[in-house]
Structures are given as C-alpha cells and as structure tokens.
Write a protein that holds these residues in place. Structure first.
Motif, PDB file in Angstrom:
ATOM      1  N   VAL A  19      -4.017 -24.185  71.497  1.00  0.00           N
ATOM      2  CA  VAL A  19      -5.387 -24.664  71.705  1.00  0.00           C
ATOM      3  C   VAL A  19      -6.072 -23.685  72.666  1.00  0.00           C
ATOM      4  CG1 VAL A  19      -6.847 -26.505  72.595  1.00  0.00           C
ATOM      5  CG2 VAL A  19      -4.766 -27.076  71.340  1.00  0.00           C
ATOM      6  N   GLY A  21      -9.814 -22.372  74.606  1.00  0.00           N
ATOM      7  CA  GLY A  21     -11.223 -22.533  74.979  1.00  0.00           C
ATOM      8  C   GLY A  21     -11.634 -21.314  75.796  1.00  0.00           C
ATOM      9  N   LEU A  22     -12.826 -20.775  75.541  1.00  0.00           N
ATOM     10  CA  LEU A  22     -13.227 -19.536  76.207  1.00  0.00           C
ATOM     11  C   LEU A  22     -14.430 -19.718  77.117  1.00  0.00           C
ATOM     12  CD1 LEU A  22     -11.273 -18.335  74.125  1.00  0.00           C
ATOM     13  CD2 LEU A  22     -12.878 -16.466  73.826  1.00  0.00           C
ATOM     14  N   GLU A  23     -14.386 -19.041  78.259  1.00  0.00           N
ATOM     15  CA  GLU A  23     -15.562 -18.943  79.123  1.00  0.00           C
ATOM     16  C   GLU A  23     -15.980 -17.475  79.072  1.00  0.00           C
ATOM     17  OE1 GLU A  23     -14.475 -21.112  83.012  1.00  0.00           O
ATOM     18  OE2 GLU A  23     -12.658 -20.977  81.833  1.00  0.00           O
ATOM     19  N   VAL A 168     -19.594 -21.529  78.140  1.00  0.00           N
ATOM     20  CA  VAL A 168     -18.306 -22.226  78.103  1.00  0.00           C
ATOM     21  C   VAL A 168     -18.134 -22.924  76.752  1.00  0.00           C
ATOM     22  CG1 VAL A 168     -16.853 -23.966  79.230  1.00  0.00           C
ATOM     23  CG2 VAL A 168     -18.506 -22.644  80.592  1.00  0.00           C
ATOM     24  N   SER A 169     -17.057 -22.574  76.057  1.00  0.00           N
ATOM     25  CA  SER A 169     -16.811 -23.226  74.758  1.00  0.00           C
ATOM     26  C   SER A 169     -15.977 -24.473  74.965  1.00  0.00           C
ATOM     27  CB  SER A 169     -16.064 -22.287  73.813  1.00  0.00           C
ATOM     28  OG  SER A 169     -14.663 -22.407  74.029  1.00  0.00           O
ATOM     29  N   LYS A 170     -15.965 -25.336  73.970  1.00  0.00           N
ATOM     30  CA  LYS A 170     -15.007 -26.441  73.946  1.00  0.00           C
ATOM     31  C   LYS A 170     -13.671 -25.860  73.473  1.00  0.00           C
ATOM     32  CE  LYS A 170     -18.510 -29.774  73.526  1.00  0.00           C
ATOM     33  NZ  LYS A 170     -18.717 -31.161  73.799  1.00  0.00           N
ATOM     34  N   PRO A 171     -12.594 -26.568  73.733  1.00  0.00           N
ATOM     35  CA  PRO A 171     -11.284 -26.024  73.317  1.00  0.00           C
ATOM     36  C   PRO A 171     -11.083 -26.222  71.821  1.00  0.00           C
ATOM     37  CG  PRO A 171     -10.983 -28.123  74.445  1.00  0.00           C
ATOM     38  CD  PRO A 171     -12.451 -27.839  74.481  1.00  0.00           C
ATOM     39  N   ASN A 210      -8.709 -19.616  78.066  1.00  0.00           N
ATOM     40  CA  ASN A 210      -7.883 -20.767  78.429  1.00  0.00           C
ATOM     41  C   ASN A 210      -6.922 -21.066  77.290  1.00  0.00           C
ATOM     42  OD1 ASN A 210      -9.216 -22.070  81.040  1.00  0.00           O
ATOM     43  ND2 ASN A 210     -10.833 -21.242  79.732  1.00  0.00           N
ATOM     44  N   SER A 212      -3.477 -23.322  75.966  1.00  0.00           N
ATOM     45  CA  SER A 212      -2.444 -24.348  76.130  1.00  0.00           C
ATOM     46  C   SER A 212      -1.710 -24.484  74.807  1.00  0.00           C
ATOM     47  CB  SER A 212      -3.049 -25.692  76.551  1.00  0.00           C
ATOM     48  OG  SER A 212      -3.806 -26.247  75.500  1.00  0.00           O
ATOM     49  N   PHE A 228      -8.535 -35.490  76.691  1.00  0.00           N
ATOM     50  CA  PHE A 228      -7.813 -34.247  76.969  1.00  0.00           C
ATOM     51  C   PHE A 228      -6.318 -34.455  77.221  1.00  0.00           C
ATOM     52  CE2 PHE A 228     -12.006 -32.559  77.409  1.00  0.00           C
ATOM     53  CZ  PHE A 228     -11.888 -31.192  77.171  1.00  0.00           C
ATOM     54  N   GLY A 232      -1.989 -29.981  76.047  1.00  0.00           N
ATOM     55  CA  GLY A 232      -1.124 -29.500  77.117  1.00  0.00           C
ATOM     56  C   GLY A 232      -1.957 -28.975  78.283  1.00  0.00           C
ATOM     57  N   ARG A 234      -3.490 -26.240  80.640  1.00  0.00           N
ATOM     58  CA  ARG A 234      -3.930 -24.901  80.263  1.00  0.00           C
ATOM     59  C   ARG A 234      -3.748 -23.897  81.393  1.00  0.00           C
ATOM     60  NH1 ARG A 234      -9.019 -27.050  82.299  1.00  0.00           N
ATOM     61  NH2 ARG A 234     -10.114 -25.410  83.448  1.00  0.00           N
ATOM     62  N   GLU A 236      -5.568 -20.149  82.588  1.00  0.00           N
ATOM     63  CA  GLU A 236      -6.784 -19.382  82.336  1.00  0.00           C
ATOM     64  C   GLU A 236      -6.488 -17.913  82.588  1.00  0.00           C
ATOM     65  OE1 GLU A 236      -9.959 -20.647  84.867  1.00  0.00           O
ATOM     66  OE2 GLU A 236     -11.360 -19.133  84.130  1.00  0.00           O
ATOM     67  N   LYS A 287      -4.756 -22.611  90.180  1.00  0.00           N
ATOM     68  CA  LYS A 287      -6.140 -22.919  89.838  1.00  0.00           C
ATOM     69  C   LYS A 287      -6.756 -23.848  90.880  1.00  0.00           C
ATOM     70  CE  LYS A 287      -9.758 -23.245  87.279  1.00  0.00           C
ATOM     71  NZ  LYS A 287     -10.583 -22.115  86.936  1.00  0.00           N
TER      72      LYS A 287
HETATM   73  P1  ADP Z   1     -13.150 -24.142  85.108  1.00  0.00           P
HETATM   74  O1  ADP Z   1     -14.392 -23.937  85.899  1.00  0.00           O
HETATM   75  O2  ADP Z   1     -12.094 -24.899  85.771  1.00  0.00           O
HETATM   76  O3  ADP Z   1     -12.702 -22.880  84.472  1.00  0.00           O
HETATM   77  P2  ADP Z   1     -14.680 -24.989  82.881  1.00  0.00           P
HETATM   78  O4  ADP Z   1     -15.120 -26.365  82.524  1.00  0.00           O
HETATM   79  O5  ADP Z   1     -15.685 -23.981  83.317  1.00  0.00           O
HETATM   80  O6  ADP Z   1     -13.536 -25.146  83.939  1.00  0.00           O
HETATM   81  O7  ADP Z   1     -13.935 -24.363  81.653  1.00  0.00           O
HETATM   82  C1  ADP Z   1     -12.826 -24.926  81.115  1.00  0.00           C
HETATM   83  C2  ADP Z   1     -12.477 -24.146  79.853  1.00  0.00           C
HETATM   84  O8  ADP Z   1     -11.161 -24.476  79.487  1.00  0.00           O
HETATM   85  C3  ADP Z   1     -13.351 -24.512  78.678  1.00  0.00           C
HETATM   86  O9  ADP Z   1     -13.641 -23.365  77.922  1.00  0.00           O
HETATM   87  C4  ADP Z   1     -12.488 -25.472  77.889  1.00  0.00           C
HETATM   88  O10 ADP Z   1     -12.752 -25.425  76.510  1.00  0.00           O
HETATM   89  C5  ADP Z   1     -11.107 -24.948  78.161  1.00  0.00           C
HETATM   90  N1  ADP Z   1     -10.045 -25.971  78.091  1.00  0.00           N
HETATM   91  C6  ADP Z   1     -10.040 -27.180  78.661  1.00  0.00           C
HETATM   92  N2  ADP Z   1      -8.893 -27.825  78.408  1.00  0.00           N
HETATM   93  C7  ADP Z   1      -8.120 -26.999  77.654  1.00  0.00           C
HETATM   94  C8  ADP Z   1      -6.813 -27.076  77.086  1.00  0.00           C
HETATM   95  N3  ADP Z   1      -6.048 -28.138  77.253  1.00  0.00           N
HETATM   96  N4  ADP Z   1      -6.396 -26.007  76.391  1.00  0.00           N
HETATM   97  C9  ADP Z   1      -7.129 -24.925  76.230  1.00  0.00           C
HETATM   98  N5  ADP Z   1      -8.367 -24.789  76.740  1.00  0.00           N
HETATM   99  C10 ADP Z   1      -8.860 -25.805  77.464  1.00  0.00           C
END
Ligand code: ADP
Ligand code: MG
Length: 498
Positions: A19, A21-23, A168-171, A210, A212, A228, A232, A234, A236, A287
């Motif tokens: 899984v 998710g990208l920032e 920030v993308s969703k995962p 990110n 997991s 969530f 698992g 994650r 970063e 983190k």
């Molecule tokens: P942070 O500031 O702690 O980095 P954000 O909300 O800015 O948190 O970003 C979290 C990123 O992690 C998002 O892109 C989200 O999609 C991704 N993410 C959250 N949970 C998971 C997971 N279990 N596995 C993979 N990516 C995840």
C-alpha cells in the motif's frame, strides 16, 4: 479504468501486498518567494537571494505573495479538488541549521486545497484513479552544504522561504510502477498548468513515499470502511527525486518490512532515506507526530480569505488539461490511446504534433513524430522544442507520401536527410532525385531487362506465382527503391502472364 493486481511479495508465511501513499513537494513557479520579495532563480551564488525575512531576522514580518496563492488554486483546479476559501498558515516548529526562523510556515488543519482526484495514466495507456487528500502551501528550508570543506558545514539560504505546494495523496497506489506513474502524471499536470516546472533533477519536484505491507484482502476492507487499522504501519522515505529511485526504494522497503513482520517483529513508524548507490533505505529518525511540532496559527499572518470572484477568474484561465487533450487527440485525429499518451505527456509534443498534422494524414504524422523523431531526440538528450526539424517539415514529408511523390520507404531516407539539416523535404527529394518512379515506361524497361537476363526465373514465376517477389526486389534495386510498388506489381503480372 483498469484495476491491476497489486505488487505481491511472497514470504515464508504467505503473500503480502503493498500500500503506497505519496507526498509530493512541488516548487511553485514564481519569481519571488512565498512571504518575501527575494528572487527564486536556480544556480545563483550562495546566499544571494535572501531577504531579512528569509534569514529569520527578528522583527521581520512575512507578507503573502498573491501569485503563489493563485498558483496553488490553479493546481487545485487541475486536481479537480475542493478550493478552500478560508485557509490558515501555521508554524511548524523544529530546529535545523538551515532553518533560521526555527519554524516553517505551513498549513496544517486548514489547507488551501482539500480533497480531489488525479486520473493517472500508465505507460501502456491504461488508467486508474488516485484520491488526493489535500494540497497546502509552505516554505522551503535552506540547504546545508557538507561537501565544500572537510571540517565545516556551510549554509545556503537561497531556497529558504521559496514557496512549495505539498500535494498529499491517499494511500491508493498498489505497485512501484503505479507510484511512478502517479508522479509522472502529476508532473505533466503541473507543467501544463505552469504552476511548477517539474524539474526533478533540481529538486523542484520530489516525493516522500509512504510504504506499508498488508495481507491480501486488507486493502479492500480499508477502502470499504476508510479505517486505517486494516493497513500495516507505514514508513516514509524522504525526498526521492527520480521515477527510478521511487520504484527501487519501494521494492527494497517492501521486502524489508515483510522480513521484519515474518520474524515476529513490528514496523516502527519512521522516516527513512533512500541511498541510490546501495539501493537500500536507512532509518533517519523515528517519525514525529504532529504534536512534536507544536503547530499553532502564525500570529503574524491573518487567515487567508479568497474572494470567490477571483477564484472563478483563475478557473477561467485554466488551459486544456492533459486528460482532455488526450481524449481530443484520440477522437479528432484517430490516434490510439498509447500514441496520444506519448504526445500528451509533454504539452510541447502535442503542440508539435498538431502543427505538423495540419491538412495531412494525422496517423502518419503521429508515427513519424513518436517513432522517428522522439527516439532520435531522446538519443541526443534533446526536447522537442530543440528539434532540428520544424513541425511543418514533418507535415510536408507526409504530404509527399500522400500524393505519391515518394514511397513510405523512401520517406524514411528523406527523414534522415531532414534530421541531418538538409532542409525541407520537397527540396531534399528534388536535390537527391528521390521521386517515386510512376512512369510506367521506365518501369517496363527495367522489367524487360531483368526478364531477358533471367529466363530461368521467368519460368519459375510462371510455374509458381509466389516467385514474383524476386522480380519486385530486382526492379526496386534497379530503380534505387523509387519505383511505385503498385505499378511494378501490375506490370509484372501482365508481362509474366499471371
Ligand atoms: P505526515 O505529515 O505524517 O507525513 P500526511 O498526512 O502529510 O502525514 O501524509 C501521510 C501520507 O501517508 C499520505 O500520503 C497517506 O496516503 C500515506 N499513508 C497513510 N497511511 C498509510 C499506510 N498505512 N500505508 C501507506 N501509506 C499511508
Ligand atoms: Mg506530510
């Protein structure tokens, strides 16, 4: 929309899935910084683009750069996202030698752009959707330079205060290829919008990845419930700045996490660094939670309120976006999804193609552009706007094929001369005598000579009509490839009495 099987890691205890998710940090294309008038140009002498605000002098006050706000709103529209008419700048407090203020001005609870969607295109032309969580504006930090001196670390503040959009993308991504395709599509989008130049080598667009792992079926539960805990923990991976490194880092990280979990361990939620030389990720720090940054609204800045009329006016300036352009190229010119995708990925390529295709067979233009031109350009490390061949000449070449002046085989030869800088195709055909021979008299003469010299082949062909191919080859040879193939065939049929 096509679903793909997720990337799987086969472990000792069964299968695991990824899984992702990208920032993405995208530097706003703007001449001045987010809260100061200092310049943003790349490559200046260290510390030449630093105002007192960027250097964190006491008593200095930040003043928002309206253009950067406009760029963020534009990007929000490109992401089909909600534009928040009220957003708030917060201080994110931490110590770093290249952060003279002692905090970064960012947006935490109320970002300027909320939820949206990006339709991602893979290299093969198939597509999938990724949810966008938010886009916020924030300041970049300066740079610590460790390699200029054996004993000292230097600080360059040229970057300090430059505006970044954190997207920030969703995962929602499930494989290394899809994560890279997401960044590629996003890069194309911001370049179309003119809100970021997308230059990854300069670090103007970089991704925190990110990662997991979970068991099959868990991701679907997460998607159905939004919970969530089905996923698992994650890790970063910070600041990865190439499509290749993004994929390598993910593959390594997936394997690392599976090994820990199968040994009965637990994944620490931590920030890691990718080392391209070794192809591995390393722990950088555990983190921090949002709490550790002691976020609070910046008392120097009022909430940012956008005038709805201004926001509407920005929307009206949006150019044709990549997905709309791709669909139009397919329907207007009959291109395949793949060819349209190759052209659309750079706006300049699509423009070039449309210039070249004026009034001629678009499919042929697309073939010459994507197969011949783009591969040569990339071999020489050139972009399409540096092409030695202007688009009108590709159009001219195709016109010569269409009106029968040259065959498509000869067209490739003409293209070589165009690439070598010999000028317009019609001029090359003329100067080099490459016109297709449609004069049946000349073709007949060549055939007669060949038949007279090869009576055995004539007999063979009369016996077995497939053997006629040999004659076609000979006529082509005799005419330097310029004989019109249709005419050659027809005359041969008659002369051989087939
Ligand atoms: P942070 O500031 O702690 O980095 P954000 O909300 O800015 O948190 O970003 C979290 C990123 O992690 C998002 O892109 C989200 O999609 C991704 N993410 C959250 N949970 C998971 C997971 N279990 N596995 C993979 N990516 C995840
Ligand atoms: Mg973040």
């Amino acid at each position: 929309m096509s679903e793909r099987a997720p990337y799987r890691v086969q472990g000792r205890t069964g299968e695991w899935e990824l899984v992702l998710g990208l920032e993405v940090h995208a530097q706003v294309a703007s001449n001045a910084k987010l809260f100061s008038g200092a310049a943003t140009g790349f490559g200046a002498e260290p510390n030449m683009h630093v105002s007192l605000v960027d250097a964190g002098f006491p008593g200095m006050l930040p003043v928002i750069n309206k253009y950067c706000v406009e760029q963020a709103v534009k990007t929000g529209f490109g992401l089909r996202a909600e534009i928040n008419h009220v957003s708030v700048f917060d201080r994110k407090n931490y110590f770093y030698p290249d952060l003279p203020q002692g905090y970064q001005i960012s947006q935490f609870k109320q970002p300027i752009v909320g939820e949206g969607t990006l339709e991602v295109e893979r290299d093969d032309g198939s597509r999938f959707k990724v949810g966008i969580e938010r886009l916020h504006l924030e300041q970049d930090a300066g740079k610590s330079v460790h390699d200029m001196d054996p004993h000292w670390t230097y600080v360059d503040l040229n970057r300090s205060g430059v505006a970044l959009m954190e997207i920030v993308s969703k995962p929602h991504m499930r494989s290394p290829e899809d994560a890279a395709a997401y960044v590629k599509t996003l890069r194309t989008l911001v370049r179309y919008l003119g809100t970021c130049d997308g230059d990854m080598e300069k670090g103007n667009l970089r991704a925190d990845v990110n990662v997991s792992v979970c068991r099959p079926g868990q991701f679907e539960k997460f998607m159905a419930s939004g919970d969530f805990t089905h996923l698992g923990t994650r890790c970063e991976i910070k600041n990865v700045n190439s499509m290749r490194f993004i994929q390598q880092a993910i593959v390594y990280e997936a394997r690392r996490q599976v090994e820990i979990l199968e040994d009965g361990g637990k994944i620490d939620q931590e920030t890691r660094l990718f080392d391209p030389g070794k192809g591995e990720t390393r722990s950088m720090r555990s983190k921090e939670d949002a709490m550790d940054y002691r976020y609070f609204p910046d008392p120097d800045l009022l909430p940012l309120e956008l005038d709805p009329a201004w926001v509407k006016a920005i929307q009206a300036t949006l150019p044709e976006l990549p997905d709309a352009k791709r669909e139009r190229l397919q329907s207007q010119y009959g291109l395949s999804a793949y060819d349209a995708g190759v052209l659309v990925i750079e706006g300049a390529r699509a423009d070039y193609f449309e210039q070249a295709a004026k009034g001629v067979d678009a499919k042929l233009v697309s073939n010459f552009t994507t197969n011949e031109l783009l591969s040569r350009l990339s071999k020489d490390g050139l972009e399409i706007d540096q092409s030695p061949i202007p688009p009108e000449d590709i159009g001219g070449l195709v016109a010569l094929i269409q009106d029968g002046t040259i065959s498509s085989k000869i067209a490739k030869e003409v293209f070589d001369h165009m690439w070598a800088g010999e000028g317009a195709p019609a001029k090359i055909v003329e100067a080099r005598g490459l016109k297709q021979v449609t004069d049946t008299g000349a073709i007949e003469k060549a055939i007669d000579e060949i038949m007279a010299a090869n009576p055995d082949k004539v007999a063979a062909a009369r016996d077995k009509p497939q053997a006629v191919g040999w004659f076609v080859g000979q006529v082509m040879k005799a005419t330097g490839g310029k004989a019109n193939p249709a005419a050659v065939n027809q005359i041969l049929q008659t002369k051989l009495g087939l």
